[in-house]
Design a protein around this motif. Structure first.
Motif, PDB file in Angstrom:
ATOM      1  N   ILE A 285       0.891  -1.112   0.451  1.00  0.00           N
ATOM      2  CA  ILE A 285      -0.362  -0.213  -0.109  1.00  0.00           C
ATOM      3  C   ILE A 285       1.023   1.286   0.378  1.00  0.00           C
ATOM      4  N   GLU A 286       1.716   1.515   1.247  1.00  0.00           N
ATOM      5  CA  GLU A 286       2.811   2.496   1.339  1.00  0.00           C
ATOM      6  C   GLU A 286       3.479   2.408   0.243  1.00  0.00           C
ATOM      7  N   ASN A 287       4.055   1.658  -0.865  1.00  0.00           N
ATOM      8  CA  ASN A 287       5.160   1.987  -2.493  1.00  0.00           C
ATOM      9  C   ASN A 287       4.411   1.279  -3.413  1.00  0.00           C
ATOM     10  N   SER A 288       3.097   1.400  -4.057  1.00  0.00           N
ATOM     11  CA  SER A 288       2.619   1.087  -5.387  1.00  0.00           C
ATOM     12  C   SER A 288       1.124   1.743  -4.959  1.00  0.00           C
TER      13      SER A 288
ATOM     14  N   ASN B 217      -5.148  -3.170  -6.118  1.00  0.00           N
ATOM     15  CA  ASN B 217      -6.181  -3.524  -5.041  1.00  0.00           C
ATOM     16  C   ASN B 217      -6.910  -4.748  -4.303  1.00  0.00           C
ATOM     17  N   HIS B 218      -7.357  -5.446  -5.700  1.00  0.00           N
ATOM     18  CA  HIS B 218      -8.166  -6.834  -5.826  1.00  0.00           C
ATOM     19  C   HIS B 218      -7.118  -7.972  -4.659  1.00  0.00           C
TER      20      HIS B 218
ATOM     21  N   HIS C 221       5.128  -7.605  -7.879  1.00  0.00           N
ATOM     22  CA  HIS C 221       4.834  -6.889  -8.896  1.00  0.00           C
ATOM     23  C   HIS C 221       5.490  -5.864  -7.873  1.00  0.00           C
ATOM     24  N   VAL C 222       5.514  -5.331  -6.409  1.00  0.00           N
ATOM     25  CA  VAL C 222       5.789  -3.996  -5.906  1.00  0.00           C
ATOM     26  C   VAL C 222       7.555  -4.287  -6.015  1.00  0.00           C
TER      27      VAL C 222
ATOM     28  N   GLY D 126      -2.599   5.039  -1.451  1.00  0.00           N
ATOM     29  CA  GLY D 126      -2.699   4.235  -0.270  1.00  0.00           C
ATOM     30  C   GLY D 126      -1.906   5.271   1.155  1.00  0.00           C
ATOM     31  N   THR D 127      -1.014   6.453   0.417  1.00  0.00           N
ATOM     32  CA  THR D 127      -0.377   6.955   1.592  1.00  0.00           C
ATOM     33  C   THR D 127       1.065   8.233   1.331  1.00  0.00           C
ATOM     34  N   ALA D 128       1.330   9.061   1.821  1.00  0.00           N
ATOM     35  CA  ALA D 128       2.031  10.112   1.004  1.00  0.00           C
ATOM     36  C   ALA D 128       3.541   9.892   1.254  1.00  0.00           C
TER      37      ALA D 128
END
Length: 383
Positions: A65-68, A99-100, A120-121, A358-360
């Protein structure tokens, strides 16, 4: 120049002598944490390094979430499609949004989804494991090591109840993560069939406990039953971790009840409130779980900033430090009472801005991959 001013916030609080009653579980290791403050309220062999099974996927989710980007389309590799253990039955070359995949991984514990996300990430599973361990360092998980994104048993893959409690508190401040782990049922497009995927969350706490809103189940033959759960009542969120617990649903309800009853969240100051003895306003709110016997044992200290410093010119005026029995428990920035910085969105030490990612706090995955490769080339190890 730093000017220290001592204040006491215990005025009006009667001294109490009743400590929290003892509590026990069937777990080999357990921890209870207040999510807002990060305070661990209960620990039973909390620093014992153990296998954590699919609780690993909490780390996988928050790193992704934080990196993609959640909208990224992820192509399923042969390695991901053939991953052993629990699965959402992804097929080779199938494409699904990140997301899914996160929902499939967190609700159904899909090892195939976890592997696809990692590749992927992180570029590779090994590269993603490097990212996981870097995240662990940032969170303060000092007794943990991650080797894969799924939690399948592997040498050198372990954590502790206390470390997993810190991870849960960290992750639960992310709004995307919050939404995923509290979802009971999720539907997603299925490119292989005429019907959609429908994933029912394996976390029974969501229906067994009032206010439950997370987090993740786990099991392998070696790790046994592992569980992280969370619940929110009266504005307070708690999270529980148990490792190797044959009666985890009951134990989690017991520990959550214990925390809500004995450690209610106490609001010490609100954002914008004027700090006693100064003309400055609190830049954030501060709340902390307080045991009855601790009332009267809190103190504050104000550190003012040198007026000639760069920070002062940028609007900072100082810091309000909170202590319990002489031990630091938190801090609040101080600004002028009419400072525009008081209008900025408030974030806790754990929190993240909601965005497509999902994050800054976004770090490009190529940077992690470069760091990983450099580590391997010069040390021969990804650890």
């Amino acid at each position: 120049m730093i000017l220290a001013i001592f204040l006491f916030v215990s005025a009006g609080w009667p001294a109490a002598v009743q400590a929290a009653p003892p509590v026990s579980t069937h777990a080999e290791a357990a921890a209870l944490i207040d999510v807002t403050s990060g305070r661990i309220l209960y620990s039973q062999q909390g620093d014992k390094q153990m296998r954590i099974a699919s609780l690993t996927k909490i780390m996988t989710a928050i790193v992704a979430i934080e990196n993609s980007k959640l909208s990224d389309m992820v192509k399923v590799s042969r390695n991901a499609a053939g991953k052993e253990g629990s699965s959402i039955y992804l097929k080779l070359d199938e494409e699904m949004s990140l997301n899914h995949l996160l929902y499939g991984m967190m609700l159904r514990s899909g090892n195939d989804a976890a592997t696809a996300i990692a590749e992927h990430v992180g570029g590779t599973v090994e590269g993603f494991a490097y990212m996981m361990n870097e995240e662990a360092k940032l969170i303060g998980m000092t007794r943990s090591s991650f080797k894969n994104p799924s939690g399948l048993d592997a040498d050198g893959h372990y954590s502790t109840a206390n470390d997993m409690a810190k991870l849960a508190a960290h992750a639960l401040h992310n709004p995307v993560f919050q939404e995923i782990v509290k979802t009971k049922v999720k539907k997603a497009p299925n490119p292989n069939e005429s019907w959609d995927y429908s994933w029912l969350n394996k976390n029974k706490m969501l229906t067994l406990y009032e206010g439950a809103d997370g987090v993740k189940t786990g099991y392998t033959k070696t790790a046994k039953r592992c569980l992280v759960s969370s619940a929110t009542r009266n504005g307070q969120q708690l999270a529980v971790v148990t490792l190797n617990d044959g009666d985890d649903w009951v134990d989690h309800a017991k520990l959550l009840d214990y925390g809500f009853k004995n450690f209610p969240l106490q609001q010490f100051i609100g954002k914008g409130d004027i700090v006693q003895g100064t003309d400055f306003a609190a830049g954030t709110s501060f709340a902390y779980p307080v045991l009855d016997s601790e009332k009267g044992q809190f103190s504050t200290k104000i550190q003012l900033i040198d007026p000639t410093s760069t920070s002062y010119r940028l609007g900072d005026r100082g810091t309000l430090l909170y202590s319990l029995n002489g031990n630091s428990i938190g801090s609040v920035p101080l600004y002028e009472k009419d400072s525009p910085r008081l209008k900025q969105k408030e974030n806790s030490a754990f929190s993240f801005q909601a965005s497509e990612r999902g994050t800054a706090t976004y770090t490009p995955k190529w940077l992690y991959i470069v760091q990983f490769l450099v580590r391997v080339l010069f040390t021969g190890s990804a650890a």
